[in-house]
Write a protein that holds these residues in place. Structure first.
Motif, PDB file in Angstrom:
ATOM      1  N   ASP A   4       0.822  -1.197   0.000  1.00 35.97           N
ATOM      2  CA  ASP A   4       0.000   0.000   0.000  1.00 35.97           C
ATOM      3  C   ASP A   4       0.869   1.264   0.000  1.00 35.97           C
ATOM      4  O   ASP A   4       1.855   1.340   0.718  1.00 35.97           O
ATOM      5  CB  ASP A   4      -0.891  -0.033   1.244  1.00 35.97           C
ATOM      6  CG  ASP A   4      -1.987   0.966   1.122  1.00 35.97           C
ATOM      7  OD1 ASP A   4      -1.716   2.145   1.367  1.00 35.97           O
ATOM      8  OD2 ASP A   4      -3.106   0.574   0.753  1.00 35.97           O
ATOM      9  N   PRO A   5       0.474   2.269  -0.804  1.00 39.23           N
ATOM     10  CA  PRO A   5       1.273   3.489  -0.886  1.00 39.23           C
ATOM     11  C   PRO A   5       1.471   4.187   0.462  1.00 39.23           C
ATOM     12  O   PRO A   5       2.526   4.740   0.724  1.00 39.23           O
ATOM     13  CB  PRO A   5       0.472   4.399  -1.823  1.00 39.23           C
ATOM     14  CG  PRO A   5      -0.563   3.557  -2.437  1.00 39.23           C
ATOM     15  CD  PRO A   5      -0.648   2.269  -1.726  1.00 39.23           C
ATOM     16  N   ALA A  26      -1.249  -1.813  10.902  1.00 39.32           N
ATOM     17  CA  ALA A  26      -0.239  -1.024  10.199  1.00 39.32           C
ATOM     18  C   ALA A  26      -0.752   0.374   9.879  1.00 39.32           C
ATOM     19  O   ALA A  26      -0.007   1.349   9.906  1.00 39.32           O
ATOM     20  CB  ALA A  26       0.173  -1.735   8.919  1.00 39.32           C
ATOM     21  N   TYR A  27      -2.033   0.485   9.566  1.00 35.29           N
ATOM     22  CA  TYR A  27      -2.593   1.803   9.252  1.00 35.29           C
ATOM     23  C   TYR A  27      -2.898   2.602  10.507  1.00 35.29           C
ATOM     24  O   TYR A  27      -2.704   3.807  10.560  1.00 35.29           O
ATOM     25  CB  TYR A  27      -3.894   1.647   8.458  1.00 35.29           C
ATOM     26  CG  TYR A  27      -3.657   1.283   7.041  1.00 35.29           C
ATOM     27  CD1 TYR A  27      -3.034   2.179   6.193  1.00 35.29           C
ATOM     28  CD2 TYR A  27      -4.028   0.055   6.543  1.00 35.29           C
ATOM     29  CE1 TYR A  27      -2.791   1.845   4.883  1.00 35.29           C
ATOM     30  CE2 TYR A  27      -3.791  -0.291   5.237  1.00 35.29           C
ATOM     31  CZ  TYR A  27      -3.172   0.604   4.416  1.00 35.29           C
ATOM     32  OH  TYR A  27      -2.919   0.279   3.120  1.00 35.29           O
ATOM     33  N   LEU A  39       5.978  -6.264   7.165  1.00 35.20           N
ATOM     34  CA  LEU A  39       4.891  -5.545   7.832  1.00 35.20           C
ATOM     35  C   LEU A  39       4.742  -6.029   9.274  1.00 35.20           C
ATOM     36  O   LEU A  39       4.570  -5.227  10.203  1.00 35.20           O
ATOM     37  CB  LEU A  39       3.595  -5.798   7.049  1.00 35.20           C
ATOM     38  CG  LEU A  39       2.436  -4.865   7.300  1.00 35.20           C
ATOM     39  CD1 LEU A  39       2.798  -3.457   6.905  1.00 35.20           C
ATOM     40  CD2 LEU A  39       1.219  -5.322   6.497  1.00 35.20           C
ATOM     41  N   CYS A  40       4.824  -7.345   9.478  1.00 36.22           N
ATOM     42  CA  CYS A  40       4.726  -7.922  10.825  1.00 36.22           C
ATOM     43  C   CYS A  40       5.779  -7.317  11.734  1.00 36.22           C
ATOM     44  O   CYS A  40       5.491  -6.921  12.868  1.00 36.22           O
ATOM     45  CB  CYS A  40       4.978  -9.428  10.772  1.00 36.22           C
ATOM     46  SG  CYS A  40       3.561 -10.351  10.303  1.00 36.22           S
ATOM     47  N   CYS A  41       7.011  -7.263  11.228  1.00 34.44           N
ATOM     48  CA  CYS A  41       8.099  -6.729  12.049  1.00 34.44           C
ATOM     49  C   CYS A  41       7.792  -5.298  12.457  1.00 34.44           C
ATOM     50  O   CYS A  41       8.043  -4.898  13.599  1.00 34.44           O
ATOM     51  CB  CYS A  41       9.415  -6.758  11.263  1.00 34.44           C
ATOM     52  SG  CYS A  41      10.071  -8.390  11.117  1.00 34.44           S
ATOM     53  N   GLU A  42       7.258  -4.524  11.503  1.00 35.40           N
ATOM     54  CA  GLU A  42       6.975  -3.116  11.808  1.00 35.40           C
ATOM     55  C   GLU A  42       5.918  -2.999  12.897  1.00 35.40           C
ATOM     56  O   GLU A  42       5.999  -2.149  13.777  1.00 35.40           O
ATOM     57  CB  GLU A  42       6.544  -2.396  10.533  1.00 35.40           C
ATOM     58  CG  GLU A  42       7.717  -2.190   9.597  1.00 35.40           C
ATOM     59  CD  GLU A  42       7.345  -1.641   8.234  1.00 35.40           C
ATOM     60  OE1 GLU A  42       8.250  -1.235   7.511  1.00 35.40           O
ATOM     61  OE2 GLU A  42       6.148  -1.632   7.897  1.00 35.40           O
ATOM     62  N   GLN A  66       5.161   5.812   4.873  1.00 30.26           N
ATOM     63  CA  GLN A  66       5.604   5.721   6.271  1.00 30.26           C
ATOM     64  C   GLN A  66       7.013   5.151   6.366  1.00 30.26           C
ATOM     65  O   GLN A  66       7.830   5.584   7.159  1.00 30.26           O
ATOM     66  CB  GLN A  66       4.678   4.790   7.051  1.00 30.26           C
ATOM     67  CG  GLN A  66       3.372   5.415   7.468  1.00 30.26           C
ATOM     68  CD  GLN A  66       2.461   4.353   8.057  1.00 30.26           C
ATOM     69  OE1 GLN A  66       2.899   3.312   8.516  1.00 30.26           O
ATOM     70  NE2 GLN A  66       1.174   4.615   8.033  1.00 30.26           N
ATOM     71  N   ARG A  67       7.260   4.171   5.520  1.00 26.47           N
ATOM     72  CA  ARG A  67       8.521   3.441   5.607  1.00 26.47           C
ATOM     73  C   ARG A  67       9.691   4.238   5.035  1.00 26.47           C
ATOM     74  O   ARG A  67      10.785   4.222   5.565  1.00 26.47           O
ATOM     75  CB  ARG A  67       8.359   2.134   4.825  1.00 26.47           C
ATOM     76  CG  ARG A  67       9.250   1.018   5.270  1.00 26.47           C
ATOM     77  CD  ARG A  67       8.875  -0.264   4.544  1.00 26.47           C
ATOM     78  NE  ARG A  67       7.722  -0.938   5.095  1.00 26.47           N
ATOM     79  CZ  ARG A  67       7.005  -1.847   4.436  1.00 26.47           C
ATOM     80  NH1 ARG A  67       7.326  -2.171   3.193  1.00 26.47           N
ATOM     81  NH2 ARG A  67       5.977  -2.443   4.995  1.00 26.47           N
TER      82      ARG A  67
END
Lengths: 473, 336
Positions: free
Chosen positions: A50-51, B76-77, B117-120, A56-57
């Motif tokens: 997702d953008p 994540a969001y 994503l999990c790590c984040e 964020q990253r």
């Protein structure tokens, strides 16, 4: 004597048939291997992120980028293209549009739409190019610069812009390209993950014909009504999602499309920039990067990001498409023979052995052998040298594998990216994948032969590429 | 032979038609199935539920409806949007909904993007289980996941000593620019360790560059006092990056360092120093820059002209001072 001649003729006919069959077999085998590598690669690293998460990253560490877009007689699409560039989600970027001596209203339109005023920035004219008439900066969007120069071709225009660019990375685009808003964020990922070795990254192109556009963005994805652009969609999926993903996986990617490619400026400067007058400047620059890095014995990578980066308009008529494909073939031959010393040369590793090997099979021999087969195999069959059964089995297998590879690419796209939203789209594109084998494929090979002819005549004509313009809603 | 050819044709055609029909049917079924809650919408929902209604039980009930993948993406969001008590409560609710155990399962089987994503997300969680998962992720098969795990551990202030982490991460992950984010998370508490990495001549260039970048991003110019001596023997990439960073943030204390770097043996470093000098545009740099107009390297000379324009102001530079045998006729300097 007559018997001996007849025996010789039969032997020759069988030899030609075997060459045609072997060439077709190697090409098909190559495609199936590419398909397997691409499927494994995409399975391991699914492309859709997702953008917002990307932002964020990476927003803090994303390196500054300059977008470079040469424009020659692009008055129908240039404003949409620039708007799409201005609407990018990227923390730090600038845009350089190069008006490469357009004879239409490209510059006037840019001046009017973006409030351009004359600017006089210092730049490093290290790469050779045609003289610049003026440099403008937009009063409405300060990150937009327009260079007005004498016509010198796409590579020449790109050199002028590379001289002006002040960022460590630059992204080359076509003047008729519409960018996805998060294209740059996705494309810089390989540079962030491996900044020392990564020297260039390519991205996928998608076809905008038939899709409504607003403010430089594709608002709804549609499949075009005409068969020709539909077939080209299948071709692009095959080329980008299958072939380029596979070649980048083994670090032997030979081409980064001129419509979207991200490069490290210092390395491009080291190889002397784009080769002015080249018919395949996008292929040429990548081959030269490979050669330079291997000659200087430096570790490097040339990557490819499968996510859709930008949208482009493809030809809708046979005559325009024929010119485009002949030019591509001319460019491929031009590059192949210019760098022939690398071909099958173990010094250049996979690039020399596999990359150039593929060029020999697909670009050099492919159209010649296939067209030879079109004439000779039916002829041999008519004269009774070949049996009807062998002829029919050969044709059916070639078509069967062609269809399989095209549908598999479509499925790969559907599983990983879901690029076309409705089931009807899949039905339409699948039909195009089947139909392309009957007529289009043969025509395509004839166009490529025309490219051969152009190359032998040393023709440097790009030909007229009339644009319909994006359908702004 | 003929049978084989026809058999192969049949297999390819049947496979193609089968795949095509399967894709169409699958898409049609997906279109008819209830639309799965999009992560972005779920985040919005989470935000509204928690921050407006302040009803923890309702939030727990809503999260229990999510499938593991939606829960992961929702987290994540949502987490970057929340602060303070709201964030803490939401993290607890996500934990109660089983995010930790889902993440552990994902880290074993999911593709690279989801592991990352999990790590984040685990960086925000509190449980010991999530910590264990992150420590294991430092040895993940994908370099990007290893870097993300290290960043998350740093966020939780649970990162082992840097040398240990680097050893576990391996050379691929140590080449990532995201190390700058890792070092940023360690500042200011572990500043000394980051400075040591930046100074250590045994560290890889990218590691040192990232450490310098993190220090500058945090406006921590504590490396400047020793940069003057350290950068002399540093690899060109590190010295050039240091010069660029100094220029980018225009720290006036950097002038002495830049003057020294302008005489560096490497053209790459000299050019970076010239560009940094142009950014700082301090008049004290005019003379050292002019000396570089005779540099043996074209790129350095061109950069000097640009930097002098920045120091002196536009159109103040005499074109005769910037002569170069390879200057192109279309250079704006000629016109000036």
């Amino acid at each position: 004597m007559t018997g001996e001649i007849r025996a010789d003729l039969i032997w020759t006919a069988q030899a030609i048939t075997w060459v045609v069959l072997a060439s077709g077999f190697v090409q098909n085998l190559l495609q199936i291997i590419q398909l397997c590598i691409a499927a494994a690669t995409l399975h391991r690293r699914p492309p859709v992120v997702d953008p917002m998460l990307l932002w964020q990253r990476y927003n803090e560490i994303a390196p500054p980028v300059t977008l470079i877009a040469p424009a020659f007689n692009e008055e129908t699409t240039i404003v949409s293209s620039v708007r799409s560039m201005l609407s990018l989600r990227y923390p730090d970027y600038e845009i350089i549009i190069v008006n490469d001596g357009s004879s239409d209203g490209t510059l006037a339109l840019l001046k009017r739409e973006f409030g351009l005023v004359a600017d006089n920035p210092f730049h490093e004219p290290l790469l050779v190019h045609q003289p610049i008439r003026a440099i403008y900066r937009s009063t409405l969007c300060p990150r937009l610069q327009v260079v007005d120069k004498l016509n010198g071709g796409k590579a020449d225009a790109q050199n002028a812009a590379v001289n002006l660019c002040s960022t460590p990375l630059f992204c080359v685009l076509d003047g008729d390209t519409l960018l996805e808003q998060d294209a740059l964020l996705r494309a810089v990922q390989p540079f962030i993950d491996d900044p020392e070795r990564m020297i260039a990254v390519g991205g996928s192109l998608r076809i905008a014909n038939g899709s409504p556009i607003r403010d430089g963005q594709v608002r709804q994805v549609e499949v075009p009504h005409k068969l020709l652009p539909r077939i080209q969609i299948v071709e692009y999926l095959r080329s980008f999602l299958m072939a380029r993903v596979a070649w980048s996986q083994i670090n032997s990617l030979m081409i980064i499309s001129g419509a979207f490619g991200l490069f490290r400026k210092d390395v491009v400067m080291e190889v002397g920039g784009y080769l002015a007058g080249s018919m395949g400047e996008d292929l040429d620059i990548v081959i030269r990067l490979h050669r330079h890095m291997r000659d200087t014995n430096r570790a490097y990578r040339i990557g490819f990001v499968p996510e859709p980066m930008c949208w482009t308009e493809v030809p809708e008529t046979l005559s325009v498409l024929a010119r485009q494909r002949a030019r591509w073939q001319n460019g491929a031959l031009d590059c192949f023979f210019r760098y022939r010393g690398m071909a099958l040369n173990p010094r250049y590793g996979r690039v020399g052995m596999l990359g150039f090997g593929q060029m020999i099979v697909v670009d050099l021999m492919g159209p010649l052998v296939e067209v030879l087969g079109y004439f000779t195999i039916p002829l041999f069959w008519a004269f009774g040298v070949l049996s009807y059964e062998s002829f029919a089995a050969y044709v059916a297998l070639v078509f069967g594998i062609g269809m399989f590879v095209s549908i598999a690419s479509l499925l790969l796209a559907e599983m990983q990216l879901r690029p076309y939203p409705r089931p009807l789209h899949l039905l339409e594109l699948g039909s195009a994948a089947i139909l392309e084998n009957f007529g289009y494929r043969q025509l395509h090979n004839f166009w490529r032969l025309r490219g051969y002819w152009q190359y032998l005549r040393s023709s440097r004509e790009w030909g007229e590429m009339p644009r319909v313009g994006f359908a702004e809603t | 032979m003929l049978d084989f050819l026809w058999g192969a044709t049949l297999v390819f055609v049947a496979a193609a038609v089968g795949m095509w029909l399967w894709a169409i049917v699958r898409r049609a079924l997906m279109a008819k199935a209830p639309v799965r809650q999009a992560p972005r919408k779920a985040a919005g929902l989470l935000w509204i539920l928690w921050c407006q209604a302040r009803d923890g039980a309702k939030l727990d009930a809503k999260l229990a409806e999510f499938d593991p993948r939606t829960l992961l993406e929702t987290a994540a969001y949502a987490l970057p949007l929340l602060t303070g008590a709201d964030r803490e409560s939401t993290i607890s609710a996500l934990g109660r909904a089983g995010l930790d155990s889902d993440a552990e399962r994902y880290m074993r089987r999911a593709p690279e993007g989801q592991r990352l994503l999990c790590c984040e997300i685990l960086g925000a969680m509190k449980s010991r289980r999530s910590l264990r998962v992150l420590r294991r992720a430092l040895k993940d098969r994908a370099p990007s996941v290893r870097v993300a795990a290290a960043i998350s551990l740093a966020q939780r202030q649970e990162l082992p000593p840097l040398q240990t982490v680097f050893r576990q991460m391996g050379p691929d992950a140590r080449g990532s620019s995201r190390l700058a984010q890792l070092f940023e998370e360690l500042l200011p508490d572990r500043q000394q360790e980051v400075i040591e990495v930046a100074r250590n001549p045994l560290s890889e260039p990218q590691v040192r560059i990232s450490a310098l970048q993190a220090l500058v991003l945090k406006s921590d110019f504590s490396f400047i006092p020793f940069a003057e001596s350290d950068l002399d023997g540093a690899p060109p990439a590190v010295a050039a990056a240091a010069a660029r960073l100094i220029g980018g943030y225009a720290d006036p204390r950097a002038i002495q360092i830049l003057v020294k770097l302008l005489k560096n043996d490497s053209a790459v470093v000299r050019r970076a120093a010239v560009e940094a000098a142009g950014e700082i545009a301090d008049p004290k740099l005019e003379v050292p820059l002019e000396e570089r107009l005779a540099d043996e390297d074209d790129l350095v000379r061109y950069s000097v002209v640009r930097a002098l324009q920045q120091v002196l102001g536009p159109n103040k530079l005499d074109p005769d001072r910037a002569t170069s045998p390879t200057r192109h006729e279309s250079s704006p300097l000629e016109a000036a």
